[in-house]
Design an enzyme around this catalytic site. Structure first.
Site, PDB file in Angstrom:
ATOM      1  N   HIS A 102       0.815  -1.216   0.000  1.00 16.89           N
ATOM      2  CA  HIS A 102       0.000   0.000   0.000  1.00 16.89           C
ATOM      3  C   HIS A 102       0.849   1.266   0.000  1.00 16.89           C
ATOM      4  O   HIS A 102       1.871   1.338   0.674  1.00 16.89           O
ATOM      5  CB  HIS A 102      -0.971  -0.011   1.190  1.00 16.89           C
ATOM      6  N   PRO A 103       0.380   2.276  -0.745  1.00 13.36           N
ATOM      7  CA  PRO A 103       1.131   3.541  -0.827  1.00 13.36           C
ATOM      8  C   PRO A 103       0.917   4.410   0.402  1.00 13.36           C
ATOM      9  O   PRO A 103      -0.050   4.237   1.145  1.00 13.36           O
ATOM     10  CB  PRO A 103       0.519   4.214  -2.062  1.00 13.36           C
TER      11      PRO A 103
END
Length: 146
Positions: free
Chosen positions: A13-14
Site C-alpha cells: 500500500h502507498p
C-alpha cells in the site's frame, strides 16, 4: 492467509497524501479515493504534518498507515492516524488488514459485475474475467488482481 503474506499485502500500500508528482505510483482507485478525501489539495503545513505522521507511523509499526479513505475527509484521516499511533503493533497490524478488506469491499461494490465471467479454478477459487483484467476470487470473497 499467514502473517507473512498479510505483511506483504500491507507493504504493497502507498503512503497517504503523497505529492502530485509522486502520484504516478498510485492506482486510479487510490488517486480517486485520496482526491475525494482532500488529500490531493493539502496545504504545505498539512502536507508536512501528514508526512511527519506517516514517518512516525512507519517507524513505530514498520508498515504504512492504511485507511479506507472513501467517505472520509482530510480532518478525519488526520484524527485516525493520530489515534492509531497509540495502538500496539498487534492491534495496528490487524487494523491495517481490516482496512484493506474495507478498501476491497468498497472497490468491489463499484465494479460493474455485468462484464465478469466466472470459471471454477479449484474447489475454493474462481477465475473472473473482465476486460482487460484477470481476477482470482477465493470462495471467502477475497480477490487478487493479476
Amino acid at each position: 492467509m499467514d502473517q507473512e503474506a498479510k505483511m506483504k499485502l500491507i507493504l504493497e500500500h502507498p503512503e497517504l497524501g503523497i505529492k502530485k508528482e509522486q502520484k504516478k505510483n498510485l492506482t486510479a482507485h487510490s488517486k480517486k479515493e485520496q482526491n475525494r478525501a482532500g488529500l490531493d489539495s493539502l496545504s504545505s503545513s498539512e502536507y508536512n504534518l501528514l508526512s511527519r505522521l506517516n514517518k512516525e507511523y512507519m517507524i513505530k509499526f514498520k508498515f504504512p498507515f492504511i485507511i479506507a479513505v472513501s467517505g472520509l475527509n482530510k480532518e478525519e484521516v488526520f484524527r485516525n492516524i493520530k489515534a492509531r499511533l497509540e495502538n500496539s503493533v498487534e492491534i495496528e497490524f490487524n487494523t491495517a488488514i481490516e482496512e484493506i478488506h474495507k478498501i476491497a469491499e468498497i472497490r468491489l461494490k463499484d465494479l460493474d459485475w455485468t462484464y465478469f465471467l466466472f470459471f471454477p479454478a479449484t474447489n475454493t477459487e474462481y477465475i473472473a474475467l473482465s476486460s482487460p483484467k484477470l481476477w482470482r476470487m477465493k470462495s471467502s470473497a477475497s480477490i487478487v488482481l493479476h
